[in-house]
Design an enzyme around this catalytic site. Sequence first.
Site, mmCIF file in Angstrom:
data_model
loop_
_atom_site.group_PDB
_atom_site.id
_atom_site.type_symbol
_atom_site.label_atom_id
_atom_site.label_comp_id
_atom_site.label_asym_id
_atom_site.label_seq_id
_atom_site.Cartn_x
_atom_site.Cartn_y
_atom_site.Cartn_z
ATOM 1 N N HIS A 202 0.827 -1.219 0.000
ATOM 2 C CA HIS A 202 0.000 0.000 0.000
ATOM 3 C C HIS A 202 0.857 1.264 0.000
ATOM 4 O O HIS A 202 0.413 2.323 0.447
ATOM 5 C CB HIS A 202 -0.945 0.024 1.211
ATOM 6 N N SER B 175 15.820 20.033 -16.912
ATOM 7 C CA SER B 175 14.691 20.921 -17.162
ATOM 8 C C SER B 175 15.159 22.142 -17.933
ATOM 9 O O SER B 175 16.260 22.658 -17.692
ATOM 10 C CB SER B 175 14.060 21.351 -15.832
ATOM 11 N N LYS C 133 17.196 20.153 -11.814
ATOM 12 C CA LYS C 133 16.420 18.953 -12.030
ATOM 13 C C LYS C 133 17.223 17.827 -12.680
ATOM 14 O O LYS C 133 18.054 18.056 -13.550
ATOM 15 C CB LYS C 133 15.208 19.261 -12.922
ATOM 16 N N GLU D 245 9.932 7.095 -17.020
ATOM 17 C CA GLU D 245 8.596 7.602 -17.286
ATOM 18 C C GLU D 245 8.115 7.161 -18.670
ATOM 19 O O GLU D 245 6.936 6.835 -18.863
ATOM 20 C CB GLU D 245 8.593 9.122 -17.175
#
Length: 481
Positions: A174, A301, A307, A314
Amino acid sequence: MAKSSSKAKSGAAPKTPPPAQATWGGRFASAPAALMLQFSESVSFDRRLAPFDVAGSQAHAKMLAKCGLLTAAECKAIVEGLDAILDDIKTGQFVWDTALEDVHMNIEQAMRKRTPAAAKLHAGRSRNDQIATAMRLWFKWSCAEIYAALADVLRSLVAKAEANQATVLPGYTHLQRAQPVTAAHHLLAYAEMFGRDRARFLDVAEHANICPLGSGAIAGTTLPIDREATARELGFTDSKGNPRVTQNSMDAVADRDVFVEYLAAAALCGAHASRVAEDLILWCSAEFRFATLPEAFTTGSSLMPQKKNPDAMELLRGKSARLQGHLQTLLTLIKGLPLTYNRDLQEDKPPVFDAHDQLTAGLAVLARVIEGLTFNKQVCAAAAGDPLLLATDLADHLVLQGVPFRDAHHAVGALVALAEKLNVPLNKVPDSEARKFAPKLGADWRKVFDVTRALASREKPGMPGPKQTAAQIARWKSVVN
């Protein structure tokens, strides 16, 4: 009238007009509209089947020669001509013509320019069984490619697991900290997933290993062909070398089960890759800091200079959705089709071709990311050192003292609530307070909060104990090396 009659008497045969379309235009008076040709062509995507189409045609020619439908010289001219055309295709010299619709007719027309014998090549077959054969050959090849890509992923996982047998981190349920495990055990969980994927693609290849050539368009042929000879020539054989051919001509040209099975295997494999990607994205976030991704597979970025984005992972998640969509496309495509062939089935190839491309590329990326992954072992150890992760071990300790598990579970739950109330770690609750809820706690009850001891106590099959983990690493190394 008299003029016409004199021509008939002279015995001059009327001229046959050229066909309106090179492959099937004999019964048509006019050619297809340019828009129709553009709309219906498939050569833009099925040209990649050229090696498999050539192999099928060469095997078919050899069979026709064996059956007396081609001479040895004609067969030789066809086989050599097809080799030359395939060379032209591989070197980019072949000119594809969308007016010829597909890869089969482009190659056939090129052959007819090379040798008159090529006009005989299509005897005993249809484009229906021709494409079915080429696709089954393609599936066998693609499954082998994906099998090899999965082996590469497995090697990366096993190597990384071997290097991190002592790296302890929290396992989650969870998305809440549950129990401590080793990074090796976690990585080997992925190995189990991809191992099942390899088995699935072997099954798909086996199901593809049946030759439909000779089924024709729907009902076979009256010509004296030898389907088993063609199957043997193309490698559609069982483990003993016996040829394997389809048993119903209608099913052979309508069947798309292998397409669906292939895409189902690809979709599930993509889902597994997506789950790995999600774990790595979480682990490498500032909130977790359990691991660091290799810079070669991250991006920055355009606005924020600090970043380091996990773009490769992804994209793996995104590709997974794409693979699932391909499976849905095929299932929807075939669900309402009557037997046998319908032109709708031309759309069966783009999904499987794209699935191959995306899955093999994604697995290659995943293998390289895992190779370059580094664990922040101190951060992992600190997180895994939370005594709450061993609350179940404390319940097991009470069970060994004779307490029923449900009672032990309830008592430890009450201890957890007490620790939160006192604002102390679970293993720092005073004995006097702890025994109010669990009277059978021995003097040594705090020993269960040693993570090393906890892992060493888990040496049953499938558990993350050090010996079990080492045995699993050895097993996987023997499988993939």
